[in-house]
Motif scaffolding. Structure first.
Motif: not given
Length: 522
Positions: A271-295
């Motif tokens: 429950t932190t900004t780096a994980y929860a808020r990025n998930a809100i805007f990306a519409g994806m879970m953090p693990g998916e974001v890291q795999k698809k958009y590592p940059n």
């Protein structure tokens, strides 16, 4: 019971003797006078708990006497009594901040009700609140031991916040200790509930799974944009806004907007900004974001800011959901940025269907509370923390922005990415120098800790869609009001962070958070 003194001014005071005797029998001391001048002389020489004031007296009128009394005794409550129902008299009395307004003829019970409403208000509220909570205490206790669904946990949390705010308004707060014990118990049960169900939720294996961070835009924001036609939608995300803080701001905002719906959704972990808020805007879970958009993914220990790519994530979310509406992304991290954005509101309203505004103040307040001695004094507990949030909001550019949105008849969403909890108990953990610094969760290699019911251990991060930096990376979350502390310099660490507001772990306050939709009034 305290014996109150009442001053009663009326040019026909002799006719009111039955009323005065009635009040005396009820335990009130009443001083009668028959003019405004006499009333003014009395309040200059003596202290009264309440003043009854007839409006239509020869010499000084009731309104004139009222204004003079407020100069001498600005805090004394005044009840205006009048035969007249003329609107300008009522408005004048209300404008002078009267405590009550009665129209003649009045009966003794009306007078007694007015006295109790003004003088015994807090005591009666305290007694009713304590009785009500004692009744609900048993019911809540039985609920907590049941197998609750996500929506039932929302109802429990709403009820707990309701009673917390009610008890906070009572004299002496005699039920506060009992309430805090029950809230702690609720958080213990809730932590176990999350451990048992979280993995099934994020993997789509539970049909009763709650709405979560990564689903917010698809399930809520995009459908609302479609429903509102040409009306611009404002998505205002106030970082770190707990549900109880929303309830404190709600009466202020309700002067500008009608609340269409008040929903609570679940933040993902951590429950932190780096994980929860990025998930809100990306519409994806953090693990998916890291795999698809590592940059675009930033690890906790990296020096780069953790939320520098929200606008890019939002673009990705729009494209994936085939949303073509024009939209803007705006972040406010300081007072000047808030003022600058305020100057751009007309442009946003005229040119974009969706305007996202991320406001970081509450998050900065929670961190400042840790770092600054003055803030620690100002926000010593939850009540003070709420009060500080309210004071900030009233004097912030954000409040002015909401006033502008209301004037322009925009549709408004107020939400957050996670809440925060006041931590009280340390939990020892050992990690290497690459372990993240958050006090409510840790991830890394070779974490050393004793497993217990007070933490949630995830040895396979991919099972809950969290990124894994190394083969042996594990995540550990604190439950309830625990915070992680290193054995080195342990006592200093504990004393420094105890009773500070933190986030990242598992608690009702961090996980169950508001999503409010509002329509401008008028």
């Amino acid at each position: 019971m305290q014996r109150y003194s009442i001053l009663w001014a009326d040019d026909e005071i002799d006719l009111l003797k039955p009323h005065i005797l009635f009040l005396k029998e009820k335990g009130y001391d009443v001083t009668p006078v028959n003019s405004g001048a006499d009333a003014l002389e009395e309040v200059q020489e003596n202290t009264y708990d309440l003043v009854f004031l007839d409006e239509n007296m020869p010499g000084l009128t009731g309104l004139e006497t009222l204004n003079e009394i407020k100069v001498v005794r600005p805090t004394v409550p005044v009840v205006m009594i009048t035969k007249s129902e003329e609107e300008h008299i009522m408005e004048g009395a209300i404008g002078a901040k009267i405590a009550d307004y009665l129209i003649k003829p009045v009966n003794p019970n009306q007078i007694l009700l007015s006295v109790k409403k003004v003088l015994d208000n807090k005591r009666l509220i305290t007694e009713a609140t304590n009785t009500g909570y004692q009744r609900d205490f048993r019911q809540l206790g039985m609920q907590l031991s049941d197998r609750l669904s996500p929506s039932e946990w929302v109802d429990v949390y709403k009820k707990l916040v309701y009673w917390e705010l009610e008890i906070n308004e009572t004299e002496g707060k005699s039920m506060a200790e009992v309430f805090n014990m029950q809230k702690d118990e609720a958080n213990n049960y809730f932590g176990r509930f999350i451990i048992e169900n979280y993995e099934d939720w994020v993997n789509g294996r539970d049909k009763d799974a709650p709405l979560m961070s990564h689903q917010l835009f698809k399930e809520k924001v995009f459908p609302l944009m479609k429903q509102t036609g040409d009306t611009p939608v404002y998505f205002v995300l106030i970082d770190n806004l707990r549900y109880d803080q929303w309830k404190i701001l709600e009466p202020i905002i309700a002067e500008l907007f009608t609340v269409d719906s008040e929903e609570l959704y679940y933040s993902i972990l951590p429950t932190t900004t780096a994980y929860a808020r990025n998930a809100i805007f990306a519409g994806m879970m953090p693990g998916e974001v890291q795999k698809k958009y590592p940059n675009l993914w930033v690890w906790d220990e990296d020096e780069e800011g953790k939320n520098l790519h929200e606008a890019e994530f939002m673009e990705i979310n729009f494209q994936r959901n085939n949303q073509k509406a024009k939209h803007s992304y705006n972040k406010v991290t300081n007072l000047q940025a808030g003022k600058d954005l305020l100057g751009k509101m007309a442009n946003l309203h005229n040119n974009y269907k969706l305007n996202v505004i991320v406001y970081n103040f509450v998050d900065m307040l929670s961190h400042a509370r840790t770092d600054m001695a003055m803030i620690r004094e100002l926000a010593a507990d939850e009540s003070a923390y709420r009060s500080l949030t309210r004071s900030w909001f009233l004097h912030s550019p954000l409040y002015e922005m909401l006033q502008t949105i209301a004037e322009k008849k925009g549709k408004l969403i107020i939400t957050t990415d996670h809440g925060t909890i006041r931590v009280k108990r340390p939990y020892k953990i050992v990690g290497d120098r690459n372990t993240n610094t958050n006090l409510r969760y840790k991830h890394g290699r070779n974490l050393g800790f004793d497993e217990s019911r007070d933490i949630y251990v995830v040895r396979k991060p991919e099972s809950i869609f969290l990124p894994r930096e190394n083969v042996s990376t594990a995540y550990v979350f604190t439950l309830g009001d625990y915070f992680f502390a290193y054995p080195n310099n342990y006592n200093y660490y504990v004393n420094y962070y105890k009773d500070t507001f933190q986030h990242g772990g598992v608690s009702l306050e961090e996980c169950i958070i508001p999503y409010i939709t509002l329509t401008a009034k008028g």
